[in-house]
Write an enzyme that holds these catalytic residues in place. Structure first.
Site, PDB file in Angstrom:
ATOM      1  N   GLU A  94      -9.595  -0.998   5.554  1.00  0.00           N
ATOM      2  CA  GLU A  94     -10.235  -0.689   6.988  1.00  0.00           C
ATOM      3  C   GLU A  94     -11.663  -1.179   6.863  1.00  0.00           C
ATOM      4  O   GLU A  94     -12.272  -1.793   5.792  1.00  0.00           O
ATOM      5  CB  GLU A  94     -10.502   0.933   6.798  1.00  0.00           C
ATOM      6  CG  GLU A  94      -9.426   1.793   6.831  1.00  0.00           C
ATOM      7  CD  GLU A  94      -8.259   1.384   8.149  1.00  0.00           C
ATOM      8  OE1 GLU A  94      -8.938   0.982   9.072  1.00  0.00           O
ATOM      9  OE2 GLU A  94      -7.117   1.555   7.852  1.00  0.00           O
ATOM     10  N   ASN A 150      -7.869  -2.355  14.567  1.00  0.00           N
ATOM     11  CA  ASN A 150      -9.260  -2.545  14.291  1.00  0.00           C
ATOM     12  C   ASN A 150      -9.484  -3.753  13.229  1.00  0.00           C
ATOM     13  O   ASN A 150     -10.641  -3.685  12.776  1.00  0.00           O
ATOM     14  CB  ASN A 150      -9.810  -1.216  13.759  1.00  0.00           C
ATOM     15  CG  ASN A 150      -8.936  -0.594  12.548  1.00  0.00           C
ATOM     16  OD1 ASN A 150      -8.059  -1.423  11.929  1.00  0.00           O
ATOM     17  ND2 ASN A 150      -9.462   0.327  11.814  1.00  0.00           N
ATOM     18  N   HIS A 194      -7.532  -3.983  10.528  1.00  0.00           N
ATOM     19  CA  HIS A 194      -7.393  -3.826   8.960  1.00  0.00           C
ATOM     20  C   HIS A 194      -6.154  -4.430   8.573  1.00  0.00           C
ATOM     21  O   HIS A 194      -5.374  -4.971   9.186  1.00  0.00           O
ATOM     22  CB  HIS A 194      -7.396  -2.234   8.767  1.00  0.00           C
ATOM     23  CG  HIS A 194      -5.884  -1.709   9.423  1.00  0.00           C
ATOM     24  ND1 HIS A 194      -5.979  -0.473  10.142  1.00  0.00           N
ATOM     25  CD2 HIS A 194      -4.748  -2.064   9.228  1.00  0.00           C
ATOM     26  CE1 HIS A 194      -4.856  -0.162  10.573  1.00  0.00           C
ATOM     27  NE2 HIS A 194      -3.881  -0.917   9.853  1.00  0.00           N
ATOM     28  N   ASP A 225       0.879  -1.276   0.060  1.00  0.00           N
ATOM     29  CA  ASP A 225      -0.079  -0.008   0.048  1.00  0.00           C
ATOM     30  C   ASP A 225       0.824   1.134  -0.252  1.00  0.00           C
ATOM     31  O   ASP A 225       2.049   0.940   0.233  1.00  0.00           O
ATOM     32  CB  ASP A 225      -0.921   0.127   1.155  1.00  0.00           C
ATOM     33  CG  ASP A 225      -0.351  -0.704   2.484  1.00  0.00           C
ATOM     34  OD1 ASP A 225       1.062  -0.480   2.583  1.00  0.00           O
ATOM     35  OD2 ASP A 225      -1.020  -0.901   3.388  1.00  0.00           O
TER      36      ASP A 225
HETATM   37  C1  F6R Z   1       1.358  -1.271   6.268  1.00  0.00           C
HETATM   38  C2  F6R Z   1      -0.201  -1.872   6.345  1.00  0.00           C
HETATM   39  C3  F6R Z   1      -1.062  -1.921   7.448  1.00  0.00           C
HETATM   40  C4  F6R Z   1       0.079  -2.455   8.982  1.00  0.00           C
HETATM   41  C5  F6R Z   1      -0.725  -2.554  10.021  1.00  0.00           C
HETATM   42  C6  F6R Z   1       0.053  -2.903  11.163  1.00  0.00           C
HETATM   43  O1  F6R Z   1       1.822  -1.518   5.034  1.00  0.00           O
HETATM   44  O2  F6R Z   1      -0.305  -2.426   5.327  1.00  0.00           O
HETATM   45  O3  F6R Z   1      -1.843  -2.489   7.472  1.00  0.00           O
HETATM   46  O4  F6R Z   1       0.320  -3.706   8.568  1.00  0.00           O
HETATM   47  O5  F6R Z   1      -1.350  -1.163  10.160  1.00  0.00           O
HETATM   48  O6  F6R Z   1       0.938  -1.844  11.499  1.00  0.00           O
HETATM   49  P1  F6R Z   1       2.126  -1.859  12.674  1.00  0.00           P
HETATM   50  O7  F6R Z   1       2.830  -3.167  12.362  1.00  0.00           O
HETATM   51  O8  F6R Z   1       2.761  -0.706  12.722  1.00  0.00           O
HETATM   52  O9  F6R Z   1       1.301  -2.223  14.154  1.00  0.00           O
END
Ligand code: F6R
Length: 250
Positions: free
Chosen positions: A143, A136, A138, A67
């Site tokens: 989301e 949450n 995601h 992303d």
């Molecule tokens: C980032 C992404 C997000 C993260 C998620 C967890 O490329 O796709 O979905 O994997 O927000 O983030 P951390 O590892 O910072 O808790």
């Protein structure tokens, strides 16, 4: 689902990197899609160590970036691409021409997303999808509420992500409100998925996602339907999972 639990964050990083390295050893020309974030940062550092020790070779690996934030080019150190380059692609000398990312500074992001889907298809699909999970539920920038049929597209960046990345961008206000992400269907089309979770903040959602109802309100719950899902967690993130937890030997 294969579930691996490690005692602490250090062992988690080491084990996670070892699992990715093993995947590449078995398929040196693997097409891998990489998430960014705090969870994967430590894993990529370990993976770079394994590369230094000659344990893993990235010269034939093809990389996809999961992303990206709108307008954040590789020149912006907060972009997903720049962070992946700094944390992994650079240190393991992944050939530049093997790296695919969203051109999120382009004017027509819808076109960029369609093109990204075409590139994934023409490369032959993704062999390994590396994911983190939001508190949450995601995955990527998908989301709660995102359709399980979604493909790469333009999305609103979630509040949790805006807060989590505010330091990186300099302030909450500077975090782009729009992003591009591979969709849930794109993710589910990967041949294998590794989901990584570390720390107590992930415990509740990890349990819901892996053992609760499969619903769009918890995007990661769709992973229960994937035929080749490996979950690697530390003890804190795994704390709410129904026991006994399988601790797979290396
Ligand atoms: C980032 C992404 C997000 C993260 C998620 C967890 O490329 O796709 O979905 O994997 O927000 O983030 P951390 O590892 O910072 O808790």
């Amino acid at each position: 689902m294969k579930l691996i639990m490690e005692e602490n964050a250090c062992d988690f990083n080491r084990r996670s990197a070892a699992e990715i390295a093993r995947f590449i050893q078995n398929k040196p020309d693997a097409r891998i899609c990489f998430a960014t974030g705090e969870t994967t940062k430590g894993i990529y550092a370990e993976l770079a160590e394994l590369y230094k020790q000659g344990e893993v070779d990235f010269s034939r690996v093809t990389a996809f970036v999961l992303d990206e934030y709108q307008g954040a080019s590789r020149m912006n150190p907060a972009s997903c691409l720049a962070r992946l380059e700094a944390q992994l692609f650079g240190p393991v000398h992944l050939p530049e021409e093997h790296i695919h990312s969203f051109d999120s500074a382009a004017a027509d992001l819808h076109h960029v997303c369609m093109e990204y889907e075409n590139i994934i298809r023409s490369e032959g699909g993704i062999d390994l999808q590396i994911l983190g999970i939001g508190t949450n539920g995601h995955i990527g920038f998908n989301e709660p509420g995102a359709s399980f049929d979604s493909i790469s597209r333009v999305v609103e960046v979630g509040q949790e992500t805006i807060v989590a990345r505010s330091e990186m961008f300099g302030s909450k206000e500077l975090v782009p409100r729009t992003g591009v992400t591979m969709g849930i269907k794109t993710i589910m089309n990967s041949a294998n998925i590794y989901l990584f979770a570390v720390g107590a903040s992930k415990a509740q959602m990890l349990e819901k996602a892996l053992f609760g109802p499969i619903v769009p309100d918890i995007p990661a719950s769709v992973l229960q339907l994937h035929p080749s899902l490996t979950v690697i967690a530390d003890k804190e993130a795994a704390a709410k999972l129904p026991g006994p937890i399988l601790v797979q030997p290396e």
